[in-house]
Design an enzyme around this catalytic site. Structure first.
Site, short mmCIF file in Angstrom:
data_model
loop_
_atom_site.label_atom_id
_atom_site.label_comp_id
_atom_site.label_asym_id
_atom_site.label_seq_id
_atom_site.Cartn_x
_atom_site.Cartn_y
_atom_site.Cartn_z
N CYS A 169 -11.01 -7.35 0.55
CA CYS A 169 -10.35 -5.88 0.49
C CYS A 169 -11.12 -4.88 0.84
CB CYS A 169 -8.89 -5.68 0.17
SG CYS A 169 -7.14 -6.62 -0.35
N THR A 181 0.74 -0.80 0.15
CA THR A 181 -0.30 0.17 -0.47
C THR A 181 1.01 0.94 0.19
OG1 THR A 181 -1.66 -1.05 1.24
CG2 THR A 181 -1.78 1.48 1.63
N THR A 223 13.71 4.85 11.36
CA THR A 223 14.02 4.00 11.21
C THR A 223 13.82 2.35 10.43
OG1 THR A 223 14.74 4.64 13.46
CG2 THR A 223 15.46 2.52 12.72
N1 PMP Z 1 -1.51 -4.50 -3.82
C1 PMP Z 1 -2.38 -5.81 -4.38
C2 PMP Z 1 -2.58 -6.33 -5.38
C3 PMP Z 1 -2.95 -6.77 -3.39
O1 PMP Z 1 -3.12 -7.87 -2.84
C4 PMP Z 1 -2.68 -6.14 -1.51
C5 PMP Z 1 -2.26 -6.58 -0.10
N2 PMP Z 1 -4.48 -7.42 -0.82
C6 PMP Z 1 -1.41 -4.97 -1.67
C7 PMP Z 1 -1.70 -4.35 -2.82
C8 PMP Z 1 -1.60 -4.07 -0.03
O2 PMP Z 1 -0.47 -5.05 -0.10
P1 PMP Z 1 0.15 -4.78 1.81
O3 PMP Z 1 -0.55 -5.20 2.31
O4 PMP Z 1 1.23 -5.21 1.51
O5 PMP Z 1 -0.55 -2.82 1.50
#
Ligand code: PMP
Length: 396
Positions: free
Chosen positions: A329, A70, A238
């Site tokens: 998500c 993200t 850090t």
């Molecule tokens: N991009 C994609 C295509 C994902 O599948 C995900 C996780 N569901 C993310 C971004 C976000 O990743 P993170 O959980 O490391 O923030």
């Protein structure tokens, strides 16, 4: 429990747990400190960087550790429109994304659009494949960044990255790839990929959560979101050393057996889809999305008639099988999937996508048990739904 939700997250590999334990318990000094304990931490950081770079096929100095995909996605998108870049190329204010990007991208793109930056979305077809003709039409000399995922998290459909890189570069634009779902499940390597930026996340490949990376092609100077000297001033703060060494160990483990893992997942996914195909379900009620598209080896997105994903998942979980709705998500999964809507599904059907995603530890027994659970617990629901529809058709 039969866990078939590896696109959501994966179990932390024992190698990663051991490496993290060492970093938490013994090598806990600040890698920026010049004293010996700090230098020991710095050495762990360097080892992890080399391990991750090896898996991704990039140089160590192209890798910037972040808190996850993200943050990497945000750094890519916001960096493209950073005032320092805009000052050099004021005409490049447009972003071009696919319509099926991860919500972390689409929500930010929407915010940027509201702030006055033009944003275009490239459509996909009913199988989730990107419309390259539309991409070609949209990518012009006013585009700062084209951003497309390596593979879609819901369908597993892979995007035509080489073609997009060529289109973007021909117009002087950059290509960012959210490679989160692709890494560890495909042999794709950054160096040969043509992209300028890649986002990745450790927890999708048996590393810990809250750690990831943005790969920035050598020679490309990219604005950081967080000021500070760490990561060559490209990501202040850090370093999350336990997370980073866990990521490193997980990457090293993934690279060691990548080819065999991909082959095994592909064979088991085939076994699973063949099991679905042979279910004695009413004709046309078991629908596989993107079945003929180029997909990740581990992912199957399926709709059972008009049964909501929620109902199917509940029935399966009672039988010990864990899968997810394609839209896990977004808001607890009760929203229609934007991916299925983009593929032309009705709003009702966009609530019905059930995603099964395999991992390297998935066995043939797991697959057979999952098919058996679908047979025993989902098929009756599907048959009842078909009978109800037939009764309704007779009555009216
Ligand atoms: N991009 C994609 C295509 C994902 O599948 C995900 C996780 N569901 C993310 C971004 C976000 O990743 P993170 O959980 O490391 O923030």
């Amino acid at each position: 429990m039969i866990y078939l939700d590896h696109n959501a997250t994966t179990a932390v590999a024992p190698e990663a747990v051991a490496a993290m334990h060492q970093a938490l318990d013994q090598v806990w000094a600040n890698p920026s400190s010049t004293h010996e304990p700090g230098q020991a931490a710095r050495r762990l950081l360097a080892t992890a960087r080399a391990q991750v770079a090896q898996l991704l096929g990039c140089r160590g100095d192209e890798l910037v550790f972040t808190s996850g995909a993200t943050e990497s996605n945000h750094t890519a998108l916001l960096g493209a429109l950073d005032p320092r870049r805009l000052a050099q190329a004021p005409q490049r204010r447009r972003l071009v994304l696919s319509a099926v990007e991860h919500p972390s991208m689409l929500a930010l793109a929407q915010r940027l659009r509201a702030a006055g930056f033009p944003v275009d979305l490239i459509a996909v077809d009913a199988a989730g494949r990107l419309d390259l003709d539309q991409a070609r039409a949209l990518i012009g000399p006013d585009v700062a960044l084209v951003s497309v995922m390596g593979a879609n998290n819901e369908t597993g459909v892979c995007m035509p990255l080489t073609e997009l890189a060529a289109m973007a570069h021909a117009q002087g634009a950059l290509l960012h790839v959210d490679a989160t779902q692709r890494v560890g499940k495909s042999a794709l390597r950054f160096a040969e990929n043509g992209a300028d930026l890649w986002s990745v996340s450790a927890h999708k490949l048996h590393g810990p959560k809250g750690i990831g990376a943005l790969v920035i092609r050598k020679g490309l100077s990219w604005p950081s979101l967080f000021e500070g000297r760490q990561e060559r001033a490209r990501r202040g703060g850090t370093e999350n050393l336990p997370g980073i060494v866990g990521f490193g160990a997980a990457a090293e483990r993934a690279a060691r057996t990548l080819d065999e893992d991909i082959a095994q997942m592909a064979a088991l996914r085939q076994r699973f889809e063949s099991g679905l195909h042979h279910l004695p379900a009413p004709a046309g009620t078991v629908h596989l999305y993107g079945a003929h598209a180029h997909r990740l080896a581990n992912t199957t997105l399926v709709r059972f008639g008009s049964l909501s994903a929620e109902r199917v998942l509940l029935a399966l979980e009672r039988a010990g099988v864990i899968a997810s709705s394609g839209a896990a998500c977004s808001a607890g999964g009760n929203q229609p999937s934007h991916v299925l809507l983009a593929m032309g599904a009705s709003p009702q059907h966009a609530l019905c996508g059930v995603r099964f995603s395999l991992g390297r530890d998935t066995t043939a027994d797991d697959i057979d048990a999952a098919i058996e659970a679908i047979h025993r617990h989902v098929l009756p629901l599907l048959q009842a739904e078909a009978a109800e529809a037939a009764r309704f058709a007779v009555t009216v």
